[in-house]
Design an enzyme around this catalytic site. Structure first.
Site, PDB file in Angstrom:
ATOM      1  N   GLY B  98      43.083  26.486  38.218  1.00  0.00           N
ATOM      2  CA  GLY B  98      42.302  25.883  37.135  1.00  0.00           C
ATOM      3  C   GLY B  98      40.851  26.219  37.394  1.00  0.00           C
ATOM      4  CB  SER B 131      44.439  30.575  40.800  1.00  0.00           C
ATOM      5  OG  SER B 131      43.364  31.020  40.035  1.00  0.00           O
ATOM      6  CB  ALA B 132      41.202  26.903  41.468  1.00  0.00           C
ATOM      7  CG  HIS B 168      43.009  35.412  38.785  1.00  0.00           C
ATOM      8  ND1 HIS B 168      44.077  35.403  37.920  1.00  0.00           N
ATOM      9  CD2 HIS B 168      42.877  34.125  39.212  1.00  0.00           C
ATOM     10  CE1 HIS B 168      44.565  34.165  37.815  1.00  0.00           C
ATOM     11  NE2 HIS B 168      43.851  33.374  38.597  1.00  0.00           N
ATOM     12  CD  GLU B 204      46.073  38.239  37.032  1.00  0.00           C
ATOM     13  OE1 GLU B 204      46.887  38.837  36.298  1.00  0.00           O
ATOM     14  OE2 GLU B 204      45.214  37.444  36.607  1.00  0.00           O
TER      15      GLU B 204
END
Lengths: 249, 249
Positions: B98, B131-132, B168, B204
């Protein structure tokens, strides 16, 4: 931050450019006519602020070469012995692009943030920003695209307008296979937070001219406005966006 | 921050995933085998941290549905009356993706940052990030791609590894007409600053498995390593990246 002016009927004159270089063109080439119209013949010397890039000497040379070709002398703030005094004496100010976090931290570190606010809003010194220089002219840098390579003491910025800008605004590519958030999704996430302002997405090639309480979209493409709780809106070049200046949006 | 452990010979077990969803696949589908291998049969319940998204209930449901399908129960920290106690009791931790700024601020606001560090490095509680959630497991969030929608009290993160990650990670598109900085240019700008660490660009589909002092690149593509003052390097999936763990890089 409370000392900064959010007054109405101010003298402010701003040229807020989305990007310094347009694909295939030279540095500030796509907006050079608007720069000449903006600074006009009343300004002889422009104070350049190169804080967004690491190589300040090289950056000052680039800016100096360009502005000289348009008929203006350039003083770079990093060459001044007293940066605050340099802002106090400035006839015109230009903050160039680069990394917005580095730029904002350096404006704080050199104690020039409030002084720029005062000079532009009280004294009517014309302010031009490009990319990161446009970002820091707004309420905050909450809608920059840049990587947070340094930690500034606040995200609050110079506050020359009561809304935020997303420079280099990029439309969603329907063919992309990349799964990072789109620019639109990122701005929507910003609006999920309390106490957030409208965000004007300035595509590359576009710019905003602010004269007192009048704001006009200039350049070659449309801009996209994000306001919390409302549908996003597209505005053609030439549109009057003065409503963005009336209150904190 | 000084209380956090940067010890060697630690028990840490980490699965740091670049992205939650790969183009064309479902949530965590591309790494579900690695998740099962990682948490194994020794962990029955996983503590999920949904702070990176605004809709925590919805996010917890998404994570719960997925982990249930893999044989794990999920407790979401936002449903706990005492978040610190929830971390103290956790058998396994998963922080989802997020907005990285929102996530980090919320980890600080809930006083769980140091506790997660301790549980993972001292007690060997397995930690998965996506991710985050991968970004905040590193030294700092200085190399996130996210928009700074809120202001955390620091960019220092949980510090489970002594380097930074760019999730990413995106290669430069030679056909792009967009003039914003490329990902590579942004990371190079980070390395222009003093006291910066190596940055592992995880494309990714890729992920990093850390077991004690051993780090292995997993997934379907290569990763790109940026070290200050050295040429960037590509590593194939399966590469041993343990050298990144030996010291602050």
């Amino acid at each position: 931050m409370t000392t900064r002016i959010i007054a109405k009927d101010m003298k402010r004159r701003l040229l807020l450019v989305s990007n310094s270089t347009l694909h295939g063109g030279g540095y500030l080439e796509h907006c050079q006519q608007q720069i000449k119209d903006f600074f006009g013949k009343g300004v002889a010397r422009i104070l350049f602020i190169p804080y967004a890039l690491c190589d300040r000497d090289g950056y000052a040379k680039t800016a100096r070469d360009k502005f000289n070709s348009l008929g203006y002398e350039v003083d770079s703030i990093h060459e001044a012995s007293d940066p605050v005094e340099a802002v106090r004496k400035a006839e015109g100010i230009f903050i160039g692009g680069g990394n917005t976090f580095r730029l904002l931290k350096c404006l704080y570190d050199n104690n020039v943030l409030s002084e720029i606010n005062k000079r532009v809003l009280q004294d009517g010194v014309p302010y031009m920003g490009s990319s990161a220089g446009t970002n820091v002219s707004t309420v905050s840098i909450n809608t920059t695209n840049d990587m947070p390579i340094v930690y500034p003491p606040s995200f609050n910025a110079i506050g020359l307008v009561p809304f935020n800008i997303n420079p280099h605004f990029l439309d969603t590519d329907p063919n992309s296979r990349h799964m990072g958030e789109t620019r639109e999704q990122r701005i929507i996430q910003y609006h999920e937070e309390p106490d957030t302002t409208s965000v004007l997405g300035l595509r590359e090639g576009s710019m905003l001219l602010v004269e007192g309480n009048k704001a006009t979209l200039l350049g070659t493409c449309k801009a996209r406005l994000f306001t919390r709780g409302k549908p996003t809106t597209e505005f053609e070049s030439g549109s009057d966006l003065s409503f963005l200046l009336t209150d904190r949006q």
